[in-house]
Design a protein around this motif. Sequence first.
Motif, PDB file in Angstrom:
ATOM      1  N   GLN A 248      40.636  44.552  47.107  1.00  0.00           N
ATOM      2  CA  GLN A 248      42.096  44.427  46.399  1.00  0.00           C
ATOM      3  C   GLN A 248      41.851  43.316  45.507  1.00  0.00           C
ATOM      4  O   GLN A 248      42.494  43.207  44.402  1.00  0.00           O
ATOM      5  N   ILE A 249      41.188  42.316  45.843  1.00  0.00           N
ATOM      6  CA  ILE A 249      40.939  41.042  44.917  1.00  0.00           C
ATOM      7  C   ILE A 249      40.274  41.315  43.632  1.00  0.00           C
ATOM      8  O   ILE A 249      40.638  40.992  42.449  1.00  0.00           O
ATOM      9  N   LEU A 250      39.256  42.317  43.598  1.00  0.00           N
ATOM     10  CA  LEU A 250      38.649  42.719  42.243  1.00  0.00           C
ATOM     11  C   LEU A 250      39.507  43.617  41.647  1.00  0.00           C
ATOM     12  O   LEU A 250      39.650  43.504  40.305  1.00  0.00           O
ATOM     13  N   GLU A 251      40.318  44.372  42.176  1.00  0.00           N
ATOM     14  CA  GLU A 251      41.182  45.275  41.913  1.00  0.00           C
ATOM     15  C   GLU A 251      42.320  44.327  40.836  1.00  0.00           C
ATOM     16  O   GLU A 251      42.557  44.736  39.604  1.00  0.00           O
ATOM     17  N   MET A 252      42.839  42.985  41.681  1.00  0.00           N
ATOM     18  CA  MET A 252      43.934  42.355  40.882  1.00  0.00           C
ATOM     19  C   MET A 252      43.132  41.601  39.719  1.00  0.00           C
ATOM     20  O   MET A 252      43.669  41.761  38.478  1.00  0.00           O
ATOM     21  N   TYR A 253      41.926  41.448  39.601  1.00  0.00           N
ATOM     22  CA  TYR A 253      41.280  40.620  38.690  1.00  0.00           C
ATOM     23  C   TYR A 253      41.116  41.592  37.117  1.00  0.00           C
ATOM     24  O   TYR A 253      41.420  41.282  36.175  1.00  0.00           O
TER      25      TYR A 253
ATOM     26  N   VAL B 234      41.237  34.835  39.773  1.00  0.00           N
ATOM     27  CA  VAL B 234      42.649  35.268  40.252  1.00  0.00           C
ATOM     28  C   VAL B 234      43.544  34.301  40.601  1.00  0.00           C
ATOM     29  O   VAL B 234      44.912  34.444  39.870  1.00  0.00           O
ATOM     30  N   VAL B 235      43.417  33.235  41.533  1.00  0.00           N
ATOM     31  CA  VAL B 235      44.482  32.482  41.891  1.00  0.00           C
ATOM     32  C   VAL B 235      45.046  31.436  40.720  1.00  0.00           C
ATOM     33  O   VAL B 235      45.987  31.089  40.480  1.00  0.00           O
ATOM     34  N   GLU B 236      43.835  31.254  39.984  1.00  0.00           N
ATOM     35  CA  GLU B 236      44.204  30.162  38.762  1.00  0.00           C
ATOM     36  C   GLU B 236      45.031  30.928  37.684  1.00  0.00           C
ATOM     37  O   GLU B 236      45.913  30.204  37.428  1.00  0.00           O
TER      38      GLU B 236
END
Length: 910
Positions: free
Chosen positions: A176-181, A143-145
């Motif tokens: 939230q992170i998985l949702e972003m991904y 996600v950050v990459e």
Amino acid sequence: MADNSQSRSARRKQKKSKKKPIWKKVILTLLIIFAVTAIGAGAVGTYWIVTAPDIEASKLSDPFSSILYDQNKEEFAVLGSEKRKKVEFDDLPQVLVDAVTATEDARFFEHSGIDIRRIGGAIIANIKNGFGSEGASTITQQVVEKAFLSHEKELKIKVQEQWLALKLEQDYSKEQILEMYLNKIFYGNNAYGVAQAAENYFGKSDLDDLTLPEAAILAGLPQRPTAYNPFENPDLTKQRMNTVLSLMVRHDKITEEQAEEARAVEVTSLLTETKKDSTPYEGFIQQVQKEVKKKVDGADIFTDGLKIYTTLDTNVQERVEFLLTDSEENPIPYPDDEMQAAMSVIDTKTGAIKGIGGRRNSKGNDEFNYAINGSTQAGSTAKPIVAYGPAIEYDKMSTYHQINDDKPYEINGNPIRNWNRKYSGWITARQALVQSLNVPTIKVLEETGTEKAKEFANGLGYEFADDTVTLGDAIGGTGTEVTPLQLAGSYSAFGNEGIYNEPYSVTKVEFPDGRTVELKPEPEAAMSDYTAYMITDMLKDVVTEGSASAANVPGLPIAGKTGTTNLDDGGVPDYWFVGYTTNYTISSWVGGYQNEDGGRGSIPESGRTVPQELFSNTLSEISKDKETADFNKPDSVVEAKVEKGSNPAAKPSEHTPSSQIVTELFVKGTEPTSTSEKYDELDPVTDLSAEYNEDSNSIEATWNYDSDEDITFDVSMSVDGGSMEELSSTDELSIEVSEVEPGGEYEIQVVANNGSMTSEPKTATVTVPDSDNEDEEENNEENEDEAEGNIPPVNGLSAQYDGARSIIDVSWNYNGPPAAFEVTVNGEQTQTVQSNGIEISNTAPGQSYTISVTPIGQNGNNQGVRGEAQSTEVTVPEEENNESENEGQGDGDQGSESTGDNENEDGQNE
């Protein structure tokens, strides 16, 4: 003295005892180095962390759209702005969460942003195989990459990626992170995010309706969204789905029984029938995506917000797409709906790709692109690249170079034949290439050598299977395969004076942070200018005289080559044409048929000229209002006249018939210097005289001749102005003509002959004195002349074809009053001659000729009286290098499925 000595010895022992062991020094040194390194690494690592970008919430929501610009820097596509549907974590079914985490990050809900165990495994793999060989990125790191970092595989980027992943985990929950991904990833098929992908592929707007096999497909797609597109490649999708199912079993997400049940489902049965919207210029955009992915490590044109400057000429692209799409206005005569086709158009001088047609009737939906991915054998399009080009480059072979096309050529016990099963004997390199003959082509490669051929072809971007060249590669009949784009790049160097440019679609890429990457490749000298020009000159004949007449565009100087491949059963699965002007190089291909077993099928015979017509209909349109210069002959090339059949090449003599003279190209300094003597005349006889010998009632003729050769003399005679009739051949310098008639005027002719050449004729005239009955004989002769109907027919009429001179030699005898002779050929062509023979030129191979000779009286009452016509017939043999070629027979390629007895041919008249 003793005390001093003892004292020194003691001091030495004492000094020695103070020295530290060597191992302690080594350990101390290593500790110092480690400490310094650690401090340095820590300092560098700290600097990288401090300079890492900030986490911006706005960049975490959606991917950035990339903008594509054409050659005029005008926007023509925005990628990533459509087909996006956001999903929240609460909308994600557990089966999808399990499939994604098992595939991408099995300990996602356990680690703090980075996975130490995965990092350890990756370090070992990178030590063994090199940095970047295996990644350890978690979902958080991905996600950050994608949101904040560039995609280079550098240590700095990885450090920053891990640091930002730790920070992200502090600010956001796992959900939230998985949702972003799942909202960020590109799933192919114009879908961005898992919700849109589920709708595009399976027609499901509610993710809770996803089944296990559907969730497994979605989890596997992001790795290679184009390759795993289930609409285009269901078999590959099935393999990837099975891999995901196995990972889910391994991580205890599902049971083996559930996995087996899911594996039994056919992928195609899951897909929606609703088709997605098309992307404009899809064939070209696929090349852009492929190029950026290859040259800009990790970049994604669908999600990274790039500005991509391309070489696209929208006029060219639209013309290509029009010709590849069925409509009533489309002039291309496709034989059926099954035929697939592809085209690549590049700038001959720069290699810039101007247009790509990836397939026929494209829906613009990320389909298989035959122009950039459809590798197949090159067929006879390989001949200039693998055989004739290297021979000119390294051996300075001329276009006249003589090759013995005498019989089939065997490779490993397999006979390689010419497409027409005919063999021409000694033939020029130009004739062999224009007619696409296999046997001479293989012999050319054999003379030059496979290593030189490999070096030459590699310089044109032409790569060989297993990096090995065999004689079969000369005719494109091995495991070596090419794409239309690849062939266009190779041929463009012939039209660009030997300079090769790797075909490219992207000139530069600009990142959101302003960083720019230039992608235009550098030109490279692939061959000498003489090689490029001489190949081009021969390939121009292919279009105007050989197999590719359907590719010709009046008014444009075009060079090109046809090609076919063959199956074991003799069928043709691929037809090619690659052609070029000084402005454009176009490679066109058709094929795509399948047999009953699902293997490659044969193209109907009626489809063999389709690649040529795609070429001509594209080129004629895009060349309008654009000056197209002819190919420039460099100073390194010399045009020289050569006498046909001379081997080695020899200049024609002043006596060589014009029909036996050709103009060919030579590398400067290699042109012929000797002159052929084949058609030279011998010196004529001298001192020819003829006298009447009354005692023997004969005429005695004598002459002189100075020569060391074995010479015979052909002696002929005419009486009272009649036709010259051969008397005899003799090696003496005299001849006696007996039983001559009183009052007759005799003309004696002598021609020197050495078996291959003759001299000009020399004549002498003598009149036999009248006898006592002169008046009576004159009266009888006068009465005879005045009598009508006494013009006899000619006798001994014969006609023979002279292959060396390409003429029919007709001769006859005549015994009668003075007459002229009317010669008629095939009842149409008529000519009147005074001699007893005629030569007929401009004959056609295989044509039969009926020749009639009618004597017509010239004196007295015989004036205009016609004798009885006599006829004979002769047939001109078929030329062994007959240029008529039936493409369906193959054009020099070995079979696509074997390297056995298969031949190729190219085009309608190759």
